[in-house]
Design a protein around this motif. Structure first.
Motif, short mmCIF file in Angstrom:
data_model
loop_
_atom_site.label_atom_id
_atom_site.label_comp_id
_atom_site.label_asym_id
_atom_site.label_seq_id
_atom_site.Cartn_x
_atom_site.Cartn_y
_atom_site.Cartn_z
N SER A 141 27.55 55.64 41.45
CA SER A 141 27.02 56.38 40.31
C SER A 141 28.02 57.37 39.75
N GLY A 142 29.20 57.48 40.35
CA GLY A 142 30.17 58.48 39.94
C GLY A 142 30.71 58.27 38.54
N GLY A 143 31.10 57.03 38.23
CA GLY A 143 31.54 56.72 36.87
C GLY A 143 33.02 56.89 36.61
N PHE A 144 33.77 57.56 37.50
CA PHE A 144 35.21 57.70 37.31
C PHE A 144 35.91 56.42 37.78
N SER A 145 37.06 56.14 37.17
CA SER A 145 37.80 54.94 37.56
C SER A 145 39.28 55.13 37.28
N THR A 146 40.11 54.67 38.21
CA THR A 146 41.56 54.73 38.03
C THR A 146 42.13 53.39 37.60
N ILE A 147 41.27 52.38 37.48
CA ILE A 147 41.70 51.05 37.05
C ILE A 147 40.84 50.61 35.87
N ASN A 148 41.29 49.57 35.18
CA ASN A 148 40.49 48.98 34.11
C ASN A 148 39.47 48.03 34.73
N ILE A 149 38.20 48.32 34.54
CA ILE A 149 37.14 47.53 35.16
C ILE A 149 37.23 46.05 34.78
N LEU A 154 28.36 36.59 30.58
CA LEU A 154 27.26 37.08 31.41
C LEU A 154 27.73 38.17 32.37
N ASP A 155 28.90 37.98 33.00
CA ASP A 155 29.33 38.96 34.00
C ASP A 155 29.58 40.32 33.38
N PHE A 156 30.09 40.37 32.15
CA PHE A 156 30.31 41.65 31.47
C PHE A 156 28.99 42.28 31.06
N VAL A 157 28.07 41.47 30.53
CA VAL A 157 26.77 41.98 30.10
C VAL A 157 25.99 42.52 31.29
N PHE A 173 27.11 43.56 34.10
CA PHE A 173 27.78 44.76 34.63
C PHE A 173 27.37 46.00 33.84
N ASP A 174 27.48 45.95 32.53
CA ASP A 174 27.18 47.13 31.72
C ASP A 174 25.69 47.47 31.73
N VAL A 175 24.83 46.46 31.78
CA VAL A 175 23.39 46.71 31.82
C VAL A 175 23.00 47.40 33.14
N ILE A 176 23.53 46.90 34.26
CA ILE A 176 23.24 47.53 35.55
C ILE A 176 23.83 48.93 35.59
N SER A 177 25.02 49.11 35.01
CA SER A 177 25.62 50.44 34.94
C SER A 177 24.74 51.39 34.16
N GLY A 190 27.90 54.56 34.74
CA GLY A 190 28.89 54.99 33.77
C GLY A 190 30.13 54.13 33.70
N LEU A 191 30.33 53.22 34.67
CA LEU A 191 31.44 52.30 34.59
C LEU A 191 31.15 51.24 33.53
N THR A 192 32.18 50.74 32.88
CA THR A 192 31.95 49.78 31.81
C THR A 192 33.10 48.80 31.69
N THR A 193 32.79 47.62 31.21
CA THR A 193 33.80 46.60 30.93
C THR A 193 34.35 46.75 29.52
N GLY A 194 33.82 47.71 28.78
CA GLY A 194 34.18 47.89 27.38
C GLY A 194 33.18 47.29 26.43
#
Length: 468
Positions: free
Chosen positions: A300-308, A399-402, A404-408, A414-418
């Protein structure tokens, strides 16, 4: 209004939460809130308000550059309000209005720490927090949030000053990052995000600690604070045994959270060690640290050092599962909560052993807790499924991007694939609704929509359908 709040505290709390979103939507729409001095479109204002109040961390605009100083102050205040939780917030407002904490306010706050209190009938004594302790819990909520955020900010400030950031800006950024870590929101005040600190393991470790403390839940922090007090008394030669201080809820939360962090890190190491876009170019020590950082932030943190989007598909699926689980009950984290997962596994383990009762740490867990856990999972899964179908139809994205963002959004990760930032207005509104559903709590929303339970004085004949 008073009659409405007394009959349905959960609906009253949701009304307060929705009202806050409306207020912040209007404020974010004002020209003074944007850096350009122009009116922000309704879809972006509403989404930002929901994301801030729901402490999600998703955005449809560049949060660092789109908003003015006034807008960033709104964000900072909004996440603090949202971090308190729907029901706890309603309790505090009621306390401010009445200047005392009455039974109704105590019930509202207790239901935030234990959803079973929203149901009629007896409740087991192994509560996370008892009714008599709600006043102390609310004080702990306010004090712990203030102290933890100030300590985190104080630890981050020297690192920013060493990096050459001006003093005023460093103070603001340290307070901002500390708030976003403890509230599990994940917004960054600078346009580069965590990129300047991607290799600063002290900075990242402080963020991890802040996120973890926010995610374990205020009842656990309250229990830890009481344990610390008992330990001090014991050092002076008196005080109770520390081993009887922690309830089953506290133990399950801490143990399950630790297991999920370790399991997530191990899976990321195995799945990403040869991915040149993520950890493939790192040495073993860096890979281990970055894997643990990602494992903590997915909850649930939402920070990321890499591109999801650079993660392998298998890692995206692992992240989906970790986000869906989320953090502890009555915490700043979202998801179905770690105790829900623990109860489901305890039920499966009891069934495999052929015993009727679920047991954990020498205590029996009643069956109504399992029913509530199943309801939470089904409600959450249904929300994710419906939102995913709608977003798939609107965006035509993979589907995998959708998913991911829906569950986020649902788990307020707060993580996102863009994907979220590229959605049309219709998709933005659906994602905003998903965030709201996830933050107000599946149990709270279900209780608010359901009619009051009625007493049934008879039982129908029993018959067992075939399962499995």
């Amino acid at each position: 209004m008073r009659e409405f709040s007394e009959k349905s505290p959960s609906r009253f709390a949701i009304l307060i939460f929705a009202s806050l979103i409306v207020i912040f939507t209007v404020l974010f729409s004002l020209p003074i809130s944007s850096a350009s001095g122009k009116v922000t479109p309704l879809a972006d204002s509403l989404f930002t308000a929901v994301s801030v109040i729901c402490v999600t961390g998703l955005a449809t605009v560049d949060m660092a550059t789109h908003w003015s100083v006034f807008g960033h102050v709104l964000i900072y205040i909004g996440v603090q309000i949202g971090a308190l939780g729907v029901l706890t917030l309603a309790s505090i407002l009621g306390l401010v209005i009445s200047r005392r904490l009455g039974l109704r306010a105590r019930l509202i706050a207790a239901s935030d720490t234990n959803p079973l209190r929203m149901h009629h009938g007896p409740v087991a004594e192994g509560q996370a927090v008892r009714l008599g302790e709600i006043g102390s819990l609310l004080a702990t909520v306010a004090i712990s949030a203030l102290v933890i955020e100030l300590v985190i900010a104080a630890l981050l400030l020297p690192r920013m000053l060493i990096d050459g950031i001006p003093v005023g800006e460093a103070i603001w950024h340290s307070l901002y990052y500390s708030a976003m870590a403890f509230t599990n929101t994940g917004f960054a005040p600078n346009a580069e995000g965590l990129t300047p600190f991607a290799n600063d393991y002290f900075f990242l470790t402080i963020l991890m600690v802040g996120v973890f403390l926010g995610a374990i839940g205020f009842p656990v922090i309250y229990a830890l604070a009481r344990t610390l007090g008992a330990w001090r008394k014991r050092k002076k030669g008196h005080g109770p045994d520390l081993r009887v201080r922690w309830s089953v809820h506290v133990k399950l939360t801490l143990v399950t959270s630790a297991l999920l962090i370790v399991a997530g890190a191990v899976l990321y190491i195995v799945l990403e060690f040869d991915n040149p876009k993520t950890f493939g170019t790192l040495n073993a020590g860096d890979t281990v640290f970055q894997s643990f950082f990602l494992s903590v932030m997915t909850r649930s943190g939402g920070f990321s050092t890499i591109n999801i989007p650079d993660l392998n598909g298998s890692s995206l699926l692992v992240t989906d599962m970790l986000m869906f689980i989320g953090g502890g009950s009555a915490s700043t984290a979202g998801g179905i909560k770690v105790t829900t997962l623990a109860v489901l596994f305890l039920a499966a383990f009891a069934e495999a052993r052929g015993v009727q009762d679920m047991e954990s740490f020498g205590r029996r867990i009643p069956g109504d807790v399992l029913r509530l856990g199943v309801s939470v999972v089904l409600w959450g899964a249904t929300t994710v499924a419906v939102s995913s179908i709608l977003i798939l139809q609107i965006s035509k994205a993979p589907l995998d991007f959708v998913l991911f963002d829906v569950i986020s959004a649902f788990a307020t990760s707060g993580l996102t694939t863009g994907l979220t930032a590229s959605l049309p207005d219709a998709g933005v509104y659906i994602m905003a609704a998903t965030m709201f559903m996830g933050r107000v709590g599946t149990v709270t929303l279900a209780a608010a929509l359901a009619a009051s339970q009625r007493q049934q004085l008879y039982k129908r004949p029993e018959e067992r359908p075939i399962v499995g």
